[in-house]
Scaffold this active site. Structure first.
Site, PDB file in Angstrom:
ATOM      1  N   GLY A  11       2.691   2.920 -11.776  1.00 48.42           N
ATOM      2  CA  GLY A  11       4.356   3.077 -11.177  1.00 48.42           C
ATOM      3  C   GLY A  11       4.210   1.736  -9.794  1.00 48.42           C
ATOM      4  O   GLY A  11       3.447   0.749  -9.683  1.00 48.42           O
ATOM      5  N   GLY A 111      -1.961  -1.796 -12.531  1.00 47.18           N
ATOM      6  CA  GLY A 111      -2.805  -0.548 -11.513  1.00 47.18           C
ATOM      7  C   GLY A 111      -3.827  -0.973 -13.299  1.00 47.18           C
ATOM      8  O   GLY A 111      -4.003  -1.971 -13.631  1.00 47.18           O
ATOM      9  N   ASN A 112      -4.606   0.462 -12.480  1.00 43.77           N
ATOM     10  CA  ASN A 112      -5.860   0.285 -13.173  1.00 43.77           C
ATOM     11  C   ASN A 112      -5.328  -0.114 -14.679  1.00 43.77           C
ATOM     12  O   ASN A 112      -5.919  -1.512 -15.537  1.00 43.77           O
ATOM     13  CB  ASN A 112      -6.902   1.430 -13.551  1.00 43.77           C
ATOM     14  CG  ASN A 112      -7.299   1.301 -11.988  1.00 43.77           C
ATOM     15  OD1 ASN A 112      -8.748   0.632 -12.369  1.00 43.77           O
ATOM     16  ND2 ASN A 112      -7.216   2.118 -11.399  1.00 43.77           N
ATOM     17  N   ILE A 135      -0.934   2.336  -5.242  1.00 49.95           N
ATOM     18  CA  ILE A 135      -1.056   2.725  -3.634  1.00 49.95           C
ATOM     19  C   ILE A 135      -2.154   3.715  -3.484  1.00 49.95           C
ATOM     20  O   ILE A 135      -2.823   4.215  -2.743  1.00 49.95           O
ATOM     21  CB  ILE A 135       0.179   4.005  -2.868  1.00 49.95           C
ATOM     22  CG1 ILE A 135       0.386   4.802  -4.478  1.00 49.95           C
ATOM     23  CG2 ILE A 135       1.019   3.039  -3.248  1.00 49.95           C
ATOM     24  CD1 ILE A 135       1.131   6.015  -4.290  1.00 49.95           C
ATOM     25  N   ASP A 136      -3.109   3.428  -4.932  1.00 54.89           N
ATOM     26  CA  ASP A 136      -4.157   4.580  -5.388  1.00 54.89           C
ATOM     27  C   ASP A 136      -5.252   4.259  -4.573  1.00 54.89           C
ATOM     28  O   ASP A 136      -6.322   4.496  -3.422  1.00 54.89           O
ATOM     29  CB  ASP A 136      -4.547   5.176  -6.537  1.00 54.89           C
ATOM     30  CG  ASP A 136      -3.151   6.186  -6.695  1.00 54.89           C
ATOM     31  OD1 ASP A 136      -2.830   7.521  -5.552  1.00 54.89           O
ATOM     32  OD2 ASP A 136      -2.909   6.112  -8.162  1.00 54.89           O
ATOM     33  N   ARG A 171       2.026  28.417  11.363  1.00 59.32           N
ATOM     34  CA  ARG A 171       1.954  28.280  10.738  1.00 59.32           C
ATOM     35  C   ARG A 171       0.777  27.187   9.589  1.00 59.32           C
ATOM     36  O   ARG A 171      -0.244  26.512  10.293  1.00 59.32           O
ATOM     37  CB  ARG A 171       3.025  27.471  10.139  1.00 59.32           C
ATOM     38  CG  ARG A 171       4.196  28.777   9.985  1.00 59.32           C
ATOM     39  CD  ARG A 171       5.488  27.927   8.954  1.00 59.32           C
ATOM     40  NE  ARG A 171       6.673  28.889   9.034  1.00 59.32           N
ATOM     41  CZ  ARG A 171       8.132  28.521   9.413  1.00 59.32           C
ATOM     42  NH1 ARG A 171       8.396  27.248   9.410  1.00 59.32           N
ATOM     43  NH2 ARG A 171       8.658  30.057   8.944  1.00 59.32           N
ATOM     44  N   MET A 178      -1.042  11.630  -3.147  1.00 60.34           N
ATOM     45  CA  MET A 178      -0.221  11.789  -4.226  1.00 60.34           C
ATOM     46  C   MET A 178      -2.068  10.979  -4.512  1.00 60.34           C
ATOM     47  O   MET A 178      -3.125  10.708  -3.259  1.00 60.34           O
ATOM     48  CB  MET A 178       0.015  10.014  -4.774  1.00 60.34           C
ATOM     49  CG  MET A 178       1.477  11.179  -4.824  1.00 60.34           C
ATOM     50  SD  MET A 178       2.624   9.278  -5.618  1.00 60.34           S
ATOM     51  CE  MET A 178       4.080  10.323  -6.583  1.00 60.34           C
ATOM     52  N   HIS A 180      -4.707  11.401  -8.645  1.00 60.42           N
ATOM     53  CA  HIS A 180      -4.882  12.247  -9.163  1.00 60.42           C
ATOM     54  C   HIS A 180      -6.065  12.760  -9.694  1.00 60.42           C
ATOM     55  O   HIS A 180      -6.743  13.786  -9.750  1.00 60.42           O
ATOM     56  CB  HIS A 180      -3.816  12.276 -10.847  1.00 60.42           C
ATOM     57  CG  HIS A 180      -3.234  13.094 -10.926  1.00 60.42           C
ATOM     58  ND1 HIS A 180      -2.851  14.180 -10.571  1.00 60.42           N
ATOM     59  CD2 HIS A 180      -1.524  12.591 -11.380  1.00 60.42           C
ATOM     60  CE1 HIS A 180      -1.471  14.488 -10.555  1.00 60.42           C
ATOM     61  NE2 HIS A 180      -0.809  13.462 -10.945  1.00 60.42           N
TER      62      HIS A 180
HETATM   63  O1  F6P Z   1      -0.417   5.404  -9.462  1.00 56.62           O
HETATM   64  C1  F6P Z   1       0.150   5.606  -8.166  1.00 56.62           C
HETATM   65  C2  F6P Z   1       0.707   6.951  -8.391  1.00 56.62           C
HETATM   66  O2  F6P Z   1       1.901   7.050  -7.506  1.00 56.62           O
HETATM   67  C3  F6P Z   1      -0.523   8.519  -8.306  1.00 56.62           C
HETATM   68  O3  F6P Z   1      -0.621   8.555  -6.988  1.00 56.62           O
HETATM   69  C4  F6P Z   1       0.484   9.148  -8.511  1.00 56.62           C
HETATM   70  O4  F6P Z   1      -0.371  10.165  -9.381  1.00 56.62           O
HETATM   71  C5  F6P Z   1       1.740   8.433 -10.579  1.00 56.62           C
HETATM   72  O5  F6P Z   1       1.589   7.051  -9.824  1.00 56.62           O
HETATM   73  C6  F6P Z   1       2.689   9.088 -10.371  1.00 56.62           C
HETATM   74  O6  F6P Z   1       3.060   9.465 -11.305  1.00 56.62           O
HETATM   75  P1  F6P Z   1       4.866   8.827 -11.611  1.00 56.62           P
HETATM   76  O7  F6P Z   1       5.914   8.389 -11.044  1.00 56.62           O
HETATM   77  O8  F6P Z   1       5.149   8.634 -13.102  1.00 56.62           O
HETATM   78  O9  F6P Z   1       4.558  10.031 -11.560  1.00 56.62           O
END
Ligand code: F6P
Length: 357
Positions: A11, A111-112, A135-136, A171, A178, A180
């Site tokens: 990503g 990333g990972n 970003i995570d 509200r 973001m 997961h």
């Molecule tokens: O790993 C970065 C990230 O932005 C996560 O936070 C998010 O869950 C995921 O990528 C979203 O992935 P995609 O861009 O494939 O929808």
């Protein structure tokens, strides 16, 4: 002349360009003239031999430019040994491209998953250096990844905007951020945005506790509530299921994402207006903030230093306020989760923020 390959994988995020610029400048300073090959769309470029010979001008004026000038894609690590759709064996193809270009090192911004692949390529005999992108902020072994703070800024801005309209209309808002598997963005943006409830993948929530916070605020005359939930926020009853059943249960959900489910559950016993807001991919977009420009430039300089010292198979990291490096194999396959008992969670709780636990 030294020859280097560079790619951005997974990503995208802010400061990918700033990091590449940092590496290019560092290499130029340490080696003088160098040849840099930019692989297009991540590992795909390395597999198919799609690359661009970079000119020094390509790295000019990109410090503050979001996205990646090379393009990116996801080539999942778990499918690395399966051929591509058109029958290409990925790892041998990547090694072939590296050797054909006679590279001295491959620089991987990822990333990972991408760093797991980087480690695999190092084990296969290539010279590889990794830089921690996401970003995570969930790469094990580094206190900070580039992209994280810019994403937190975007998410915080989204919460700020929701805050004013939530207050005007009395509200309840569920803002989904973001993450997961890990909740760093949610925790940081939640605290920065003054959230009343923060729901993280690492702390399964009880919806009754969430509702209790809303009721308590109503009784205090606070007619609006801001809930910030990570994409991977999970209810207690599902979190305690064995992995297979848990996955099946989550897959059964008919909601577009967790925020909608949380909002619906609140509506079951709350008469007020409950809305959902999703900043989504804006969290990965736009210009890197000052923090990310600084850290990515520092990471770039460190990567060049490691290459000069032929200290390959390393991931550049930020540890205890210093830019340093750790072996790729040490970090490969591990995630850096939010510890539910960490100081920041305790402090957030003492500020009255509920984690729904
Ligand atoms: O790993 C970065 C990230 O932005 C996560 O936070 C998010 O869950 C995921 O990528 C979203 O992935 P995609 O861009 O494939 O929808």
């Amino acid at each position: 002349m030294k020859r280097f390959g560079m790619l951005t994988s997974g990503g995208d995020c802010q400061a990918l360009n700033a990091t590449m610029r940092g590496v290019a400048k560092g290499l130029e300073t340490l080696f003088g003239n160098v040849e840099i090959y930019g692989f297009l769309d991540g590992y795909k470029g390395l597999i198919y031999g799609n690359y661009k010979k970079m000119k020094p001008m390509d790295f000019s004026g990109i410090l503050s430019k979001g996205g990646t000038i090379l393009g990116t894609s996801r080539v999942p690590f778990k499918e690395l040994d399966n051929p591509t759709e058109d029958g290409v064996d990925k790892v041998p193809a990547m090694i072939k491209t590296y050797k054909k270009l006679d590279l001295d090192c491959l620089i991987v911004l990822g990333g990972n998953g991408s760093q797991k692949t980087a480690n695999r390529l190092y084990q296969e005999g290539l010279n590889v250096i990794g830089l921690p992108k996401t970003i995570d902020n969930d790469i094990w072994g580094t206190d900070m990844t580039f992209g994280f703070y810019s994403a937190v800024d975007v998410a915080t801005h989204a919460i700020d905007c929701i805050y004013t309209t939530a207050e005007s209309h009395s509200r309840v808002f569920v803002v989904e951020t973001m993450g997961h598997k890990v909740g760093w963005i949610t925790l940081y943006a939640g605290v920065a945005g003054g959230a009343d409830v923060i729901l993280l993948p690492e702390i399964p929530y009880d919806i009754k506790k969430v509702k209790k916070t809303i009721d308590k605020r109503m009784k205090q005359g606070k007619k609006f509530t801001i809930i910030v939930a990570a994409e991977g926020a999970i209810p207690k009853e599902i979190a305690k299921l064995p992995k297979k059943e848990r996955k099946a249960k989550l897959a059964e959900s008919t909601y577009p994402s967790v925020a909608y489910e949380i909002a619906d559950k609140i509506r079951e016993s709350f008469a007020g207006d409950v809305r959902v807001a999703l900043p989504g991919h804006t969290q990965r977009g736009g210009a890197p903030d000052a923090y990310d420009r600084i850290i990515s430039s520092r990471f770039g300089a460190k990567a060049a230093e490691l290459i000069r010292d032929e200290d390959f198979g390393k991931l550049v990291v930020y540890l205890n306020n210093e830019v340093t490096a750790i072996p790729l194999e040490e970090t490969a396959g591990k995630l850096k989760y939010v510890d539910p008992d960490c100081q920041m969670i305790k402090e957030a709780k003492s500020l009255g923020i509920s984690f729904g636990d």
